[in-house]
Design a protein around this motif. Structure first.
Motif, short mmCIF file in Angstrom:
data_model
loop_
_atom_site.label_atom_id
_atom_site.label_comp_id
_atom_site.label_asym_id
_atom_site.label_seq_id
_atom_site.Cartn_x
_atom_site.Cartn_y
_atom_site.Cartn_z
N ARG A 22 -0.94 -7.78 -5.28
CA ARG A 22 -2.25 -8.51 -4.64
C ARG A 22 -1.94 -8.18 -3.38
O ARG A 22 -2.84 -8.31 -2.55
CB ARG A 22 -1.65 -9.73 -4.59
CG ARG A 22 -0.04 -10.99 -4.48
CD ARG A 22 -0.19 -12.14 -5.31
NE ARG A 22 0.84 -12.68 -4.99
CZ ARG A 22 1.06 -13.54 -4.86
NH1 ARG A 22 0.24 -14.58 -5.39
NH2 ARG A 22 2.42 -14.25 -4.38
N ARG A 23 -0.33 -7.56 -2.75
CA ARG A 23 -0.56 -7.74 -1.04
C ARG A 23 -1.27 -5.97 -0.92
O ARG A 23 -1.67 -5.90 0.11
CB ARG A 23 0.98 -7.42 -0.79
CG ARG A 23 1.60 -8.49 -0.79
CD ARG A 23 3.44 -7.56 0.00
NE ARG A 23 3.57 -6.49 0.44
CZ ARG A 23 4.26 -6.42 0.80
NH1 ARG A 23 5.23 -5.13 -0.30
NH2 ARG A 23 4.04 -5.35 1.43
N ALA A 24 -1.23 -5.25 -2.69
CA ALA A 24 -2.12 -4.00 -1.48
C ALA A 24 -3.63 -4.05 -1.53
O ALA A 24 -4.20 -4.60 -1.68
CB ALA A 24 -1.84 -3.19 -2.67
N ASN A 25 -3.74 -3.15 -0.62
CA ASN A 25 -5.47 -3.25 -0.63
C ASN A 25 -6.22 -2.79 -2.14
O ASN A 25 -5.97 -2.47 -2.56
CB ASN A 25 -6.22 -2.49 0.83
CG ASN A 25 -6.11 -0.69 0.26
OD1 ASN A 25 -6.61 -0.46 -0.95
ND2 ASN A 25 -5.55 -0.26 1.08
N ILE A 42 13.03 5.92 -3.83
CA ILE A 42 12.25 5.60 -3.07
C ILE A 42 11.99 4.46 -2.60
O ILE A 42 11.32 3.51 -3.18
CB ILE A 42 10.58 6.96 -3.15
CG1 ILE A 42 11.39 7.88 -3.25
CG2 ILE A 42 10.43 6.35 -1.56
CD1 ILE A 42 12.39 8.88 -2.43
N TYR A 43 12.73 3.58 -1.61
CA TYR A 43 12.06 1.56 -1.27
C TYR A 43 10.96 2.21 -0.34
O TYR A 43 10.78 2.89 0.41
CB TYR A 43 13.17 1.39 -0.65
CG TYR A 43 14.40 0.73 -1.24
CD1 TYR A 43 14.27 -0.38 -1.94
CD2 TYR A 43 15.84 1.81 -1.98
CE1 TYR A 43 14.89 -0.21 -2.94
CE2 TYR A 43 16.41 1.50 -2.52
CZ TYR A 43 16.64 0.38 -3.04
OH TYR A 43 17.33 0.01 -4.49
N ALA A 44 9.74 1.03 -0.67
CA ALA A 44 7.98 1.07 0.39
C ALA A 44 8.58 -0.78 0.22
O ALA A 44 7.43 -1.08 -0.13
CB ALA A 44 7.46 2.07 -0.14
N ASP A 78 1.09 -1.73 0.04
CA ASP A 78 -0.40 0.35 -0.06
C ASP A 78 0.78 1.57 0.05
O ASP A 78 0.76 2.18 -0.79
CB ASP A 78 -1.24 0.25 0.87
CG ASP A 78 -1.76 -0.60 0.96
OD1 ASP A 78 -2.14 -1.05 0.26
OD2 ASP A 78 -2.02 -1.52 2.04
N SER A 79 2.01 1.52 0.40
CA SER A 79 2.74 2.45 0.66
C SER A 79 3.33 3.02 -0.76
O SER A 79 3.45 4.13 -1.01
CB SER A 79 3.55 2.32 1.91
OG SER A 79 3.46 2.44 3.42
N TYR A 103 2.55 5.96 -2.78
CA TYR A 103 4.06 6.94 -2.69
C TYR A 103 3.98 7.71 -4.47
O TYR A 103 3.99 8.10 -4.74
CB TYR A 103 5.30 6.04 -2.53
CG TYR A 103 5.49 5.88 -1.04
CD1 TYR A 103 4.84 6.79 0.27
CD2 TYR A 103 6.74 5.33 -0.30
CE1 TYR A 103 4.88 6.71 0.96
CE2 TYR A 103 7.01 5.78 1.17
CZ TYR A 103 5.89 6.31 1.85
OH TYR A 103 5.93 6.34 3.18
N ALA A 104 4.06 5.77 -5.55
CA ALA A 104 3.60 6.64 -6.63
C ALA A 104 3.04 7.33 -6.84
O ALA A 104 2.72 8.26 -7.94
CB ALA A 104 3.75 5.03 -7.23
#
Length: 317
Positions: free
Chosen positions: A194-197, A247-249, A169-170, A174-175
């Motif tokens: 698939r990890r994102a909401n 940027i690493y998230a 999600d982060s 961010y993107a």
């Protein structure tokens, strides 16, 4: 002996604040929260973009709140205001800029070591978030571009070419946020997000469809190089590209060294605890992100705080 607190809480995130406030409402007094950053909820302040949606049911996970703290959906700003209010309305001492080094069990109490001094308490709750120690890539970040590689949106400019690394999600937020004023690509080692909401999955698909964000999916990053002060990214199975900023998230990790130095045992990458969140050391508890598989649920953190507060109160503190 210095002053003896009834309860000391390490970390001023949702679960730490909940433990303090729920304990206060159950009659416990002389409570202190120790926070290494300059204010409470530093993870929300640092890693949530402005106006980010904050859901009670994180990733659709339904959680019934068990304590007296009534938390509802909102934004980054309304959530911080909410925690400001409940801290201001209860007599809980919050000491910021205070990083705890380790905890030692003494005869009937705990000694909490910070720079230059120690604090004593009958009970201690550790609520350090995973994002207090963000995951970093395995490969080396060249010295010449260290200021161009980050884990938050701090110092991002306008009109930059930016690569966001991650698929949660982060990373997506961010993107999308950066794409309004920059040329943005997002790199994720899997083919789908698939990890994102569901909302973020829809938003990133829309941004990709409208060519607002370039997808680099199913691709790993092998290394970074310094290209005259810009970041050259060496991809697997794809030509290298040069960016103004990366940027690493990619999530955070359990602070294992701190837990080990305090004698807290771990199991499967998380501190071990019983149903009351009490660790292998009697009177020493853990709560919040570090007890969860993926972290992130404020509602679960609030429930952890209530469960601990209730258990401590039942011990007739």
């Amino acid at each position: 002996m210095s002053h003896m607190y009834n309860l000391a809480i390490i970390g001023a995130g949702p679960s730490g604040i909940a433990t303090a406030v729920e304990s206060y409402l159950l009659g416990v007094r002389d409570i202190i929260i120790l926070e290494k950053d300059q204010n409470h909820n530093s993870t929300i302040r640092k890693y949530y973009k402005d106006n980010k949606r904050v859901d009670k049911d994180w990733k659709g996970q339904k959680v019934e709140l068990e304590g007296k703290i009534y938390f509802v959906d909102g934004t980054k700003e309304s959530t911080l205001d909410f925690f400001d209010e409940i801290l201001n309305n209860h007599s809980v001492e919050l000491r910021t800029h205070t990083e705890v080094q380790n905890i030692k069990k003494r005869d009937g109490y705990f000694e909490i070591f910070i720079a230059g001094e120690s604090i004593n308490a009958k009970y201690v709750v550790v609520t350090i978030g995973r994002m207090g120690k963000p995951n970093k890539p395995d490969y080396k970040i060249p010295q010449g571009v260290k200021d161009k590689v980050a884990f938050t949106l701090d110092n991002c400019g306008i009109g930059e070419k930016i690569l966001v690394v991650g698929g949660g999600d982060s990373a997506i937020e961010y993107a999308i946020d950066l794409s309004a004023k920059n040329e943005v690509a997002i790199c994720y080692r899997r083919e789908t997000f698939r990890r994102a909401n569901p909302t973020n999955q829809r938003d990133i698909a829309n941004a990709i469809m409208h060519k607002e964000v370039e997808p680099i999916l199913g691709v790993d990053i092998n290394s970074l190089e310094d290209e005259n002060g810009r970041v050259k990214v060496i991809f697997s199975e794809r030509e290298a590209d040069i960016y103004d900023r990366v940027i690493y998230a990619i999530g955070g990790t359990t602070p294992s060294a701190f837990l080990a130095s305090s004698g807290i045992k771990e199991e499967d990458g998380k501190p071990s605890h019983d149903e009351n969140y009490e660790t292998n050391i009697e009177g020493l508890f853990v709560a919040g992100d570090i007890t969860q598989e993926s972290g992130g649920s404020i509602a679960l953190g609030l429930n952890h705080g209530y469960a601990i507060a209730k258990h401590i109160q039942e011990k007739k503190l």
